[in-house]
Motif scaffolding. Sequence first.
Motif, PDB file in Angstrom:
ATOM      1  N   ILE A 264       0.841  -1.205   0.000  1.00 61.51           N
ATOM      2  CA  ILE A 264       0.000   0.000   0.000  1.00 61.51           C
ATOM      3  C   ILE A 264       0.874   1.253   0.000  1.00 61.51           C
ATOM      4  CG2 ILE A 264      -1.597   1.372   1.401  1.00 61.51           C
ATOM      5  CD1 ILE A 264      -2.908  -1.297   2.246  1.00 61.51           C
ATOM      6  N   ASP A 265       1.929   1.230   0.812  1.00 60.53           N
ATOM      7  CA  ASP A 265       2.847   2.379   0.857  1.00 60.53           C
ATOM      8  C   ASP A 265       3.491   2.633  -0.505  1.00 60.53           C
ATOM      9  OD1 ASP A 265       2.288   2.766   3.514  1.00 60.53           O
ATOM     10  OD2 ASP A 265       4.047   1.678   4.253  1.00 60.53           O
ATOM     11  N   ILE A 266       3.937   1.557  -1.143  1.00 60.78           N
ATOM     12  CA  ILE A 266       4.584   1.684  -2.456  1.00 60.78           C
ATOM     13  C   ILE A 266       3.591   2.197  -3.499  1.00 60.78           C
ATOM     14  CG2 ILE A 266       5.668   0.397  -4.333  1.00 60.78           C
ATOM     15  CD1 ILE A 266       6.839  -1.489  -2.183  1.00 60.78           C
ATOM     16  N   VAL A 273      -4.177   4.711  -7.423  1.00 63.48           N
ATOM     17  CA  VAL A 273      -5.330   4.847  -6.532  1.00 63.48           C
ATOM     18  C   VAL A 273      -6.161   3.563  -6.459  1.00 63.48           C
ATOM     19  CG1 VAL A 273      -7.447   6.142  -6.086  1.00 63.48           C
ATOM     20  CG2 VAL A 273      -5.432   7.312  -7.023  1.00 63.48           C
ATOM     21  N   LYS A 274      -6.477   2.979  -7.622  1.00 58.20           N
ATOM     22  CA  LYS A 274      -7.314   1.770  -7.629  1.00 58.20           C
ATOM     23  C   LYS A 274      -6.624   0.602  -6.932  1.00 58.20           C
ATOM     24  CE  LYS A 274     -10.093   2.772 -11.736  1.00 58.20           C
ATOM     25  NZ  LYS A 274     -10.519   2.275 -13.078  1.00 58.20           N
ATOM     26  N   SER A 280      -6.163  -2.024   0.268  1.00 65.29           N
ATOM     27  CA  SER A 280      -6.710  -1.570   1.556  1.00 65.29           C
ATOM     28  C   SER A 280      -7.883  -2.442   1.987  1.00 65.29           C
ATOM     29  CB  SER A 280      -7.143  -0.109   1.466  1.00 65.29           C
ATOM     30  OG  SER A 280      -6.045   0.741   1.210  1.00 65.29           O
ATOM     31  N   ASN A 281      -8.713  -2.838   1.030  1.00 72.58           N
ATOM     32  CA  ASN A 281      -9.833  -3.739   1.338  1.00 72.58           C
ATOM     33  C   ASN A 281      -9.317  -5.105   1.793  1.00 72.58           C
ATOM     34  OD1 ASN A 281     -11.834  -1.866   0.773  1.00 72.58           O
ATOM     35  ND2 ASN A 281     -11.941  -2.425  -1.402  1.00 72.58           N
ATOM     36  N   GLN A 282      -8.262  -5.582   1.121  1.00 71.42           N
ATOM     37  CA  GLN A 282      -7.663  -6.855   1.528  1.00 71.42           C
ATOM     38  C   GLN A 282      -7.090  -6.761   2.943  1.00 71.42           C
ATOM     39  OE1 GLN A 282      -4.793  -8.145  -1.403  1.00 71.42           O
ATOM     40  NE2 GLN A 282      -6.267  -8.107  -3.078  1.00 71.42           N
TER      41      GLN A 282
END
Length: 416
Positions: A264-266, A273-274, A280-282
């Motif tokens: 997510i950071d990378i 964005v997608k 994030s959902n995972q």
Amino acid sequence: EDHKINQRMAAIETEKGVAGLAKDIIESEEHQQWDLGGYTENQITSLSKAAFQNPIKLEAMVRHTFVIGGGKKVRQKYDDKLGKYFATALREIGFEEDRTATATMDCAGKYKQQHDTDKDLKFIHVFPKIDVITKGGQGAEDKSDLMDLGSPGYLATVCALETFKKMVASKTQSWAQRRQLVSELKESGDRFNAIEQKMMTGQALNNDEQDMYDVTSREGIEEKITWLESQIKGMVDQGQLTMGEKQQLLFQMENRIKTLTSEIDISTKEGKVKKVEKLSNQLKGVTTRRDLVQNIEPIIHRLKYEDQILSLRLEVIPLVKLEEASGLRSMEEMKKIGTRPDLEAEANRLEKESRGWFEEDSEFNARCERISAEANRKYEKASKKKASGGGKSRPEDQWETVSSQGSGGGRNKGRR
């Protein structure tokens, strides 16, 4: 100068010792236990690379158990960080920690740590990378594509779905056992796909391949995998995990959370964005599952015939004490003592029949020992009650047997 020479000579001898142990490990074809008392971090690193960096030619998986520590009686022999050194060295050569690993081929390249509280020793069990050979010395490419007839994996693969469900209920109590069975089925699926590919290219099947093709299908195997994975998920949802299984699952989830957080950071820095939304959902899902597992109260799986075994062990205890007592014995007492071998044989038989698929010896023995310990506690409690005047004189009334609890019947009845 003499001191430096002595140091070099000692180092040479140490290297010879490590090389010798590595050679013994590589040549071993059976489960073995090795003592690492006195080993240093450098020696552990050298041993790991020499013994486990490359695949070992074997017909079947073996388990190498290393003693790395223990209680007060042996503690001084081992470096306190020996387990950490060994785990780090194994990870550096591609091994993964799996706290549910067993001596099966799909656990090649894995290790797990164990603290045996009964022996008061700490172990690391290593399952080496394997280059499978046949008795004729041929490599894995010449080995039969199918598993051994009669093995759990084969039986689960070829049976009908309803029979499979009954097998799962009878032979796999735990989350770890069912997880192992999923791995076996996935291997069967890979074998079946290879058979289909062979047929599509016009190659003739050998007898084993033809037999497998005749008795099962890719869809049938996939149906079993889907059903069993739902059962495994259900066990987690219902909190049906042992302490070891809970720790293993938490370990896997924490690693997954770290990986997702890093991704997510990378992706955020790259402006994706997608992808960030998807990751994030995972992460939210894994975190929720992690929190669920953290709140699970670990369970202990009972043996299939535990009530009958406990009853038999309770019958044996007074006979052992009678046999060990000094003085002359009456004919009636001799007859009672004479029943002991049959009682013990029946208890051992029921223990053997209670053993499920994919159970390690140490795990199964611990479950059996727990029943013996419970029998001793019940007997001692009943003996104290009798000594204080609160008990009855008949032996069968000195403890709660299965019949007196109304939960299982005689020794030859099946599972409750």
